[in-house]
Design a protein around this motif. Structure first.
Motif, PDB file in Angstrom:
ATOM      1  N   THR A   1       0.827   4.404  -6.670  1.00 17.58           N
ATOM      2  CA  THR A   1      -0.113   5.406  -6.177  1.00 17.58           C
ATOM      3  C   THR A   1      -1.193   5.700  -7.227  1.00 17.58           C
ATOM      4  O   THR A   1      -0.886   5.930  -8.400  1.00 17.58           O
ATOM      5  N   GLY A   2      -2.432   5.640  -6.790  1.00 20.67           N
ATOM      6  CA  GLY A   2      -3.533   5.982  -7.691  1.00 20.67           C
ATOM      7  C   GLY A   2      -3.988   4.850  -8.586  1.00 20.67           C
ATOM      8  O   GLY A   2      -4.955   4.992  -9.336  1.00 20.67           O
TER       9      GLY A   2
ATOM     10  N   LEU B   1      10.284  -4.866  -7.173  1.00 18.86           N
ATOM     11  CA  LEU B   1      11.278  -4.861  -6.093  1.00 18.86           C
ATOM     12  C   LEU B   1      11.701  -3.420  -5.825  1.00 18.86           C
ATOM     13  O   LEU B   1      11.705  -2.592  -6.741  1.00 18.86           O
ATOM     14  N   ARG B   2      12.081  -3.144  -4.595  1.00 20.98           N
ATOM     15  CA  ARG B   2      12.696  -1.848  -4.297  1.00 20.98           C
ATOM     16  C   ARG B   2      13.799  -2.028  -3.273  1.00 20.98           C
ATOM     17  O   ARG B   2      13.658  -2.778  -2.307  1.00 20.98           O
TER      18      ARG B   2
ATOM     19  N   ALA C   1       5.650  -5.779  -4.688  1.00 17.87           N
ATOM     20  CA  ALA C   1       4.425  -6.251  -5.351  1.00 17.87           C
ATOM     21  C   ALA C   1       4.647  -7.699  -5.758  1.00 17.87           C
ATOM     22  O   ALA C   1       5.777  -8.095  -6.072  1.00 17.87           O
ATOM     23  N   THR C   2       3.568  -8.469  -5.731  1.00 19.98           N
ATOM     24  CA  THR C   2       3.656  -9.869  -6.151  1.00 19.98           C
ATOM     25  C   THR C   2       2.566 -10.163  -7.179  1.00 19.98           C
ATOM     26  O   THR C   2       1.607  -9.414  -7.324  1.00 19.98           O
TER      27      THR C   2
ATOM     28  N   ALA D   1       0.821  -1.217   0.000  1.00 13.80           N
ATOM     29  CA  ALA D   1       0.000   0.000   0.000  1.00 13.80           C
ATOM     30  C   ALA D   1       0.854   1.266   0.000  1.00 13.80           C
ATOM     31  O   ALA D   1       0.442   2.290  -0.530  1.00 13.80           O
ATOM     32  N   ASP D   2       2.071   1.162   0.575  1.00  6.70           N
ATOM     33  CA  ASP D   2       2.878   2.378   0.710  1.00  6.70           C
ATOM     34  C   ASP D   2       3.908   2.542  -0.410  1.00  6.70           C
ATOM     35  O   ASP D   2       4.771   3.401  -0.340  1.00  6.70           O
ATOM     36  N   GLU D   3       3.830   1.706  -1.470  1.00  8.16           N
ATOM     37  CA  GLU D   3       4.805   1.815  -2.551  1.00  8.16           C
ATOM     38  C   GLU D   3       4.352   2.908  -3.533  1.00  8.16           C
ATOM     39  O   GLU D   3       3.340   2.755  -4.214  1.00  8.16           O
TER      40      GLU D   3
END
Lengths: 198, 251
Positions: free
Chosen positions: A131-132, A169-170, A157-158, A125-127
């Motif tokens: 956003t949007g 990935l980050r 994310a998966t 949710a916080d990536e």
């Protein structure tokens, strides 16, 4: 200015066209010297891991790219471009990746390989990349190998393809997506816009 | 889990879409760029251009069209028709296509698949098979479905994938144009024989046929032309129907 690394990897024109469509200035980087003047850099990718590593080394991009991330500057890897962020790949045992994210890449062992098609992702949710975007947005994937980072917290994310695998990935200022945002319609354009304007 | 792809196919000759396309009851004169944008907005998961002119000049025009479409449409683009060499493939991929589809040229020279896959990757090589039933099996045809190559269609699909084809576009000559449904036996047989996605083409006339192609035929994608172009149904209607049938589609 967004710089797109040209290491002979095929689809960089599509990535360039997507940024142009979004009104984001972008150019192709033929050599590391062209990185001057770029504020963010994309490593696109279609092809094989070993050949891509060879080309990155031959064109002298390896150290400039790792220095770029070490300095906290934004780097986006797409598909094979993201897989190059890791240390190695089962696709081509031996050649060393960029080592930006510790870990390797593994081959899918079930289902039709390569995965070719649209798949739904579940994003943290916080990536800010997502956003949007809808909670379970669809993206276009074409790949036989998937990232397996040592540190699971690198996965932002998966998606599911027989198994759950990392779709994004980050680590620090480096972010990578396994899918092709430049071929993922509105969702993909929104993601590139998020990254390009963040 | 991948979504079942809905792929409109635009037949192009010398830069115009043959017969045009009907949107909201009005037949568009057939500018391929405009039509690709409309189908993109309408939910197409991929767009295919088939150069039916297939002359040198027609292909050069199509290359410019692909270049223009790829600046405005950001879903995968496949181009087929008249591609005879790896050089032709490179030309059209450089212009902005993501995949090339080959049919007759690969039957005449199967090494084209090997070379294309080696140079550009399997993911962008689509083998198109025009199959016609001969007793208990099917033959692969060339020359736009006019000439029997004598090759067993299932065996040809297997060889093509071994050579590097990343997807099979499977068109039933018998079912094409009948609107009586897909040749489900053919789809099943090819689908069971190869480990790559199979795109079903030819025979659809009503919504039930799509669910059958996916469920019974095990198709991974559906290529559609006249049903969409004539305005009989829209991509959104097809997707809504499939979703109600619990087939996964992209919203």
């Amino acid at each position: 200015m967004i710089g797109i690394v040209d290491y002979d990897a095929g689809n960089l024109r599509s990535v360039l066209k997507a940024f142009e469509y979004l009104g984001l200035p972008a150019k192709v980087l033929a050599a590391p010297a062209d990185m001057q003047g770029a504020s963010r850099i994309v490593v696109p990718g279609v092809g094989a891991f070993g050949a891509a590593v060879d080309k990155l080394d031959a064109s002298g991009f390896r150290a400039p790219l790792t220095d770029w991330v070490a300095a906290g500057r934004p780097l986006l890897g797409i598909c094979l471009g993201m897989q190059l962020f890791l240390d190695s790949s089962e696709e081509t045992p031996g050649p060393r990746g960029l080592g930006i994210i510790p870990g390797g890449n593994r081959k899918f062992t079930a289902g039709k390989v390569p995965q070719i098609g649209w798949n739904r992702i579940a994003a943290a949710a916080d990536e800010p990349l997502f956003t949007g975007l809808p909670a379970a947005a669809w993206f276009y994937f074409v790949h036989s190998y998937y990232a397996a980072p040592d540190d699971p917290s690198a996965v932002v994310a998966t998606a599911d393809y027989g198994i759950s695998f990392p779709a994004a990935l980050r680590r620090g200022s480096a972010v990578g997506v396994q899918f092709h945002p430049e071929k993922s319609g509105e969702a993909g354009l929104a993601l590139l816009n998020n990254w390009g304007r963040s | 889990m991948n979504a079942i792809r809905i792929i409109p196919c635009l037949d192009v000759d010398a830069g115009r879409v043959v017969k045009g396309v009907k949107f909201a009851g009005i037949r568009d004169a057939g500018d391929p760029v405009t039509l690709a944008e409309r189908y993109n907005a309408g939910g197409a998961d991929e767009i295919t251009f088939l150069d039916i002119g297939a002359t040198h000049r027609s292909r050069a025009i199509l290359r410019d069209i692909v270049e223009a479409v790829s600046r405005r449409v950001f879903v995968p683009l496949t181009v087929g028709g008249g591609i005879r060499t790896a050089g032709d493939m490179q030309d059209i991929l450089r212009a902005g296509a993501d995949k090339v589809s080959v049919c007759s040229a690969a039957l005449c020279d199967p090494a084209l698949l090997t070379e294309g896959a080696r140079r550009f990757g399997s993911q962008c090589i689509v083998l198109s098979i025009d199959a016609k039933r001969h007793g208990d099996s099917w033959h692969a045809y060339k020359g736009g479905g006019r000439t029997d190559s004598g090759r067993d269609a299932v065996a040809w699909a297997v060889e093509a994938v071994e050579r590097g084809a990343g997807e099979i576009l499977l068109n039933s000559i018998d079912a094409d144009g009948t609107q009586a449904g897909y040749d489900l036996d053919l789809l099943r047989r090819v689908g069971a024989a190869v480990p790559v996605p199979v795109i079903a083409s030819g025979g659809a006339g009503k919504l039930e046929h799509f669910a059958a192609a996916v469920r019974d035929g095990k198709a991974d994608a559906l290529l559609l032309a006249s049903l969409l172009h004539d305005g009989v149904m829209t991509i959104r209607q097809i997707k809504e129907y499939l979703r109600n049938e619990e087939v996964t589609v992209r919203c």
